[in-house]
Design a protein around this motif. Structure first.
Motif, PDB file in Angstrom:
ATOM      1  N   THR A 139      -0.769  -0.182  -5.203  1.00  0.00           N
ATOM      2  CA  THR A 139      -1.121   1.161  -5.698  1.00  0.00           C
ATOM      3  C   THR A 139      -2.173   1.122  -6.803  1.00  0.00           C
ATOM      4  N   PRO A 140      -2.026   0.363  -7.887  1.00  0.00           N
ATOM      5  CA  PRO A 140      -3.079   0.376  -8.918  1.00  0.00           C
ATOM      6  C   PRO A 140      -4.402  -0.183  -8.416  1.00  0.00           C
ATOM      7  N   LEU A 141      -4.354  -1.163  -7.511  1.00  0.00           N
ATOM      8  CA  LEU A 141      -5.607  -1.694  -6.976  1.00  0.00           C
ATOM      9  C   LEU A 141      -6.319  -0.654  -6.122  1.00  0.00           C
ATOM     10  N   ALA A 142      -5.543   0.107  -5.344  1.00  0.00           N
ATOM     11  CA  ALA A 142      -6.164   1.169  -4.539  1.00  0.00           C
ATOM     12  C   ALA A 142      -6.761   2.257  -5.432  1.00  0.00           C
ATOM     13  N   ILE A 143      -6.064   2.573  -6.527  1.00  0.00           N
ATOM     14  CA  ILE A 143      -6.603   3.576  -7.459  1.00  0.00           C
ATOM     15  C   ILE A 143      -7.887   3.062  -8.107  1.00  0.00           C
ATOM     16  N   ASN A 144      -7.905   1.818  -8.522  1.00  0.00           N
ATOM     17  CA  ASN A 144      -9.123   1.254  -9.118  1.00  0.00           C
ATOM     18  C   ASN A 144     -10.284   1.270  -8.129  1.00  0.00           C
ATOM     19  N   ARG A 145     -10.004   0.910  -6.865  1.00  0.00           N
ATOM     20  CA  ARG A 145     -11.080   0.913  -5.871  1.00  0.00           C
ATOM     21  C   ARG A 145     -11.635   2.325  -5.668  1.00  0.00           C
ATOM     22  N   THR A 146     -10.734   3.318  -5.632  1.00  0.00           N
ATOM     23  CA  THR A 146     -11.186   4.699  -5.438  1.00  0.00           C
ATOM     24  C   THR A 146     -12.043   5.172  -6.613  1.00  0.00           C
ATOM     25  N   LEU A 147     -11.606   4.879  -7.836  1.00  0.00           N
ATOM     26  CA  LEU A 147     -12.384   5.294  -9.012  1.00  0.00           C
ATOM     27  C   LEU A 147     -13.750   4.621  -9.042  1.00  0.00           C
TER      28      LEU A 147
END
Length: 409
Positions: free
Chosen positions: A204-212
């Motif tokens: 989850t945090p890695l996916a959020i970082n990639r999106t940002l």
């Protein structure tokens, strides 16, 4: 009215079952006592039978040996066995009679010996057959324990022995094995739960970082320095995602494969080649090889991961110009074999085993490589072991490696 004291209340009953006192060791029907009684009884019965047979044979031999070897007819001694001369002296007659009696006694003893040997052979055959049957009956719980252990190792941990019978060493062993399986099942269940939770918490945090990062990179007004930093962070985030996926796959692939389906290694290898062909063309590496049908029972996704990791490593760790990768599949000696060989740097034989360790690469640092996260061969080995197979690496003459995966069909 005087106060009458209340009767004393009974002590509370214990909330646990008191442990039953075990009988003394020498009263328990242990395997040692049972085998002692069994084989002692067998020896006793065999001895009684042998003694009875020898008694009957000895009685028959004595009956034959006690018969007179001559007859007196009309005042003359006649015999079909002894040679009596009509004109022999008394001394010669007594010597001939003695010789004849000794011969008859020896013949009776020889007959007794031959028949005793035949009786001993017959009793030995019966004793071995009876002993084999009784030993199989006594050791049948061990066979049940072995079969259960094989099913547990090959399928799941929910099976139990649940051995019934007397409270002997074998039942104690089976109960101990069941307790061990209970602990293993709880440990594997906790591991699977941890893998699932870690998968969610790490992705989850890695996916959020990639999106940002992708949103900031899509801004046309962002300065070039910020875009370059965003690309670097995005590449680092992508590598972290690959590392997390590799670790989770490595944790899952260490277990045995429960659900198996027919999978053709040739098709799996072709898919892996299709996913790697673009990278191979960029690096100038030729992919070749003939792939014969080789069907195994396993998980198609994990088997494709083996082929993909091996082909990617073969492409990335290659020579700068004129390199090639050869991928073949075949059936050999009842096993499906996937072979991936390539040109590349010379690999010392003593470094082969280190390549299968996590985060280990050939003469490179543990981090900072653009060729992967160092888990490809570890995952390939774990998946091969989970399918009951193995993977072997050999240095290729002239440089490069020959990776051979063998899986049971």
């Amino acid at each position: 009215m005087p106060n009458v004291p209340a009767p004393p209340m009974a002590p509370p009953k214990p909330t646990w079952e008191p442990k039953q006192q075990e009988p003394p060791y020498w009263l328990r029907p242990t395997i040692r006592i049972r085998l002692t009684l069994l084989y002692g009884g067998m020896f006793l019965i065999a001895g009684i039978l042998l003694l009875a047979i020898i008694y009957m044979l000895a009685a028959q031999a004595l009956h034959v040996g006690s018969e007179l070897p001559f007859k007196i007819v009309s005042g003359q001694v006649k015999s079909d066995v002894c040679n009596f001369s009509e004109k022999s002296t008394p001394d010669a007659f007594n010597a001939a009679m003695n010789t004849c009696v000794n011969h008859q006694r020896q013949q009776a003893l020889d007959t007794l010996l031959n028949r005793s040997l035949l009786a001993l052979v017959g009793l030995s055959v019966i004793a071995f057959a009876f002993g084999y049957a009784m030993a199989g009956r006594v050791l049948s719980p061990l066979g049940r324990i072995t079969r259960t252990a094989r099913r547990v190792a090959g399928t799941d941990l929910s099976r139990r022995i649940e051995l019934d019978g007397p409270d002997d060493e074998l039942k104690e062993l089976a109960d101990t094995f069941d307790e061990m399986l209970d602990r293993l099942e709880r440990a594997f269940t906790a591991q699977q739960r941890f893998v699932g939770n870690a998968s969610h918490e790490l992705r989850t945090p890695l996916a959020i970082n990639r999106t940002l990062l992708e949103v900031h990179l899509s801004d046309p007004q962002a300065p070039p320095e910020l875009k370059q930093l965003g690309k670097t962070l995005l590449a680092t985030n992508e590598r972290s995602e690959q590392l997390v996926e590799g670790l989770l796959l490595l944790a899952r692939s260490d277990n045995q494969i429960v659900e198996r389906k027919p999978v053709d290694l040739a098709e799996v290898a072709s898919r892996a080649i299709d996913q790697t062909r673009g990278e191979a063309e960029e690096r100038g590496v030729e992919i070749r090889g003939e792939r014969a049908p080789a069907v195994v029972q396993g998980n198609g996704v994990l088997l494709e991961r083996i082929a993909l990791n091996l082909v990617q490593n073969a492409v990335r760790y290659n020579v700068p110009e004129g390199g090639w990768v050869e991928v073949t599949t075949d059936l050999r000696s009842g096993q499906a074999v996937l072979v991936v060989s390539n040109t590349g740097p010379v690999v010392p034989a003593y470094e082969i085993d280190n390549l299968f360790e996590p985060f280990r690469r050939l003469r490179t640092e543990r981090t900072g490589s653009d060729k992967g996260v160092g888990l490809g061969l570890s995952i390939a080995r774990s998946v091969a072991r989970a399918h009951g197979g193995r993977i072997v690496a050999e240095p290729r003459e002239g440089g490069g490696l020959v990776m051979r995966v063998s899986l049971p069909t």
